[in-house]
Design an enzyme around this catalytic site. Structure first.
Site, short mmCIF file in Angstrom:
data_model
loop_
_atom_site.label_atom_id
_atom_site.label_comp_id
_atom_site.label_asym_id
_atom_site.label_seq_id
_atom_site.Cartn_x
_atom_site.Cartn_y
_atom_site.Cartn_z
CD GLU A 139 28.33 38.82 49.60
OE1 GLU A 139 29.21 39.71 49.24
OE2 GLU A 139 28.36 37.73 48.97
CB ALA A 150 27.65 41.15 41.53
CG ASP A 258 40.73 37.80 41.88
OD1 ASP A 258 41.16 38.89 42.23
OD2 ASP A 258 39.56 37.58 41.24
CG HIS A 260 40.80 39.44 37.99
ND1 HIS A 260 41.22 39.93 36.77
CD2 HIS A 260 40.73 38.01 37.76
CE1 HIS A 260 41.69 38.65 35.93
NE2 HIS A 260 41.41 37.67 36.44
CG HIS A 261 37.86 40.69 43.17
ND1 HIS A 261 37.85 39.72 42.48
CD2 HIS A 261 36.59 41.31 43.53
CE1 HIS A 261 36.82 39.43 41.83
NE2 HIS A 261 35.92 40.22 42.93
CG ASP A 284 32.83 36.97 46.39
OD1 ASP A 284 31.88 36.31 46.37
OD2 ASP A 284 33.12 38.05 46.01
N GLY A 320 31.65 38.31 41.80
CA GLY A 320 32.41 37.33 42.35
C GLY A 320 33.42 36.88 41.43
#
Length: 394
Positions: A139, A150, A258, A260-261, A284, A320
């Site tokens: 990545e 990040a 999740d 959150h993303h 991730d 992540g």
């Protein structure tokens, strides 16, 4: 993997997610492979009558999960480039249902990236005791300074074909996936070269517009990492990277499920837009996965985990995740509303197809590897097997 291939047993009283249907009954493993699936009420061949039996207690039996984008877990990350770190990561994720994964790097100096490739190649040559490493996912570092997420911007560079040629010559069949920003100088030629060599090329951390992505797909790009995150968004006059990912059926799309993303509604849009075999669940996950809230690192960057969400110290940039594959599957079923069969396909069958290993894993069917995960009715993992061998037990 010799010991794993010699395992033979059967599991009964379980709901088996086999291809397009759920079968209540039993499954037999012989010499590390799936020997047969037997619906409730049918007779198991007498030859298997003396095998050790696992009572599935009415739970689920799923194909083992395949995570193509995972940085670490249980306090370790792949950038440590050591067998100890690899064991910790693969053991942790095996306990959460993963049977195969790609060791994913972060944007880092050449020598640190090379060390990961070298050590993954060595690890794969030995007896992998937990989830299997299928290879490396690079990545970066050929990504956009405008969308680093990040990733450490200090190490972002234009594509370097000579690096890839050298690494692939020294460690063949180790680099399986590479994420880049297609708009960078030289990216088109690198995409074409890697695709010709069998490496999956992904767009991610990119400032590309819609036309840039379509042009990259025409040259061999076939994958998008963590869709919606760290890429140009969808706008009705500027469809951006997201618009290309949603509408081009040649692109396999990852998603981090999740909570959150990506909002569940956006994941529903992705599910509706993509062909059934072109959506992949990933974690991730970083080193903090499986550990309490606190301060950690992703590569060299400090990360704070609060309420399960990992962010850089700016408090805004996601870094992540702490997700597991079983957590992603559970989220897809309970929050997004997809069927267990579809969520299983996204976690196992689709990544196996994308990696070119669907002829041996990723599904429950006779003759395939016994890469399996047994869960209870609420998707809590009870046991994980790789090639028939128990690698994790609740």
């Amino acid at each position: 993997m010799t010991k794993q291939s010699q395992e033979s047993w059967r599991i009964t009283n379980v709901r088996i997610v086999a291809d397009e249907e759920i079968i209540s009954g039993s499954l037999v493993v012989a010499e590390g492979k799936i020997a047969g699936v037997y619906p409730e009420g049918s007779d198991v061949p007498a030859a298997y009558g003396e095998l050790p039996v696992v009572d599935g207690e009415g739970g689920w039996l799923l194909p083992g999960f395949i995570d193509v984008h995972v940085h670490g877990g249980n306090g370790a990350e792949f950038m440590e480039a050591s067998r100890e770190a690899f064991d910790r990561i693969t053991a942790f994720h095996a306990a959460n249902g993963t049977t195969c994964m790609l060791a994913t790097t972060v944007t880092a100096p050449h020598d640190e990236t090379e060390a990961v490739i070298r050590e993954v190649a060595a690890y794969r040559a030995g007896d992998m005791p937990y989830a299997a490493l299928h290879g490396v996912h690079l990545e970066g570092p050929f990504i956009s300074e405008r969308w680093p997420g990040a990733q450490n911007p200090a190490y972002i560079v234009d594509p370097q074909p000579a690096w890839l040629e050298d690494w692939m010559a020294r460690w063949p069949d180790t680099i399986r996936l590479l994420t880049l920003a297609p708009e960078r100088r030289g990216a088109g030629d690198l995409i074409a070269m890697l695709a010709e060599r069998g490496v999956i090329v992904a767009c991610g951390h990119t400032d590309s517009g819609y036309d840039d992505i379509i042009a990259a797909v025409d040259r061999g790009l076939s994958h998008a990492v963590h869709t919606f995150n760290a890429m140009t968004p969808l706008h009705h006059r500027k469809p951006g990277t997201v618009g290309a990912v949603l509408t081009d059926p040649r692109i396999c799309a990852e998603v981090i499920a999740d909570g959150h993303h990506v909002h569940p509604a956006a994941i529903r849009l992705l599910v509706a837009a993509k062909p059934a075999d072109k959506l992949l669940l990933i974690t991730d996950a970083m080193a903090a996965a499986g550990l309490p809230d606190g301060e950690y690192k992703l590569g060299e960057l400090p990360v704070v985990v609060k309420d399960g969400a990992a962010r850089l110290k700016d408090g805004d940039t996601l870094a992540g995740s702490t997700l597991t594959m079983i957590g992603a599957l559970r989220f897809m079923v309970e929050q997004v509303g997809v069927s267990v069969q579809d969520a299983s396909r996204m976690a196992s069958g689709n990544p196996a197809k994308q990696l070119g290993i669907a002829d041996r894993t990723g599904r429950i069917a006779p003759g395939l590897q016994a890469d399996l995960v047994w869960t209870d009715e609420r998707f809590a993992v009870r046991q994980t097997w790789v090639r028939g061998r128990t690698v994790a037990r609740a």
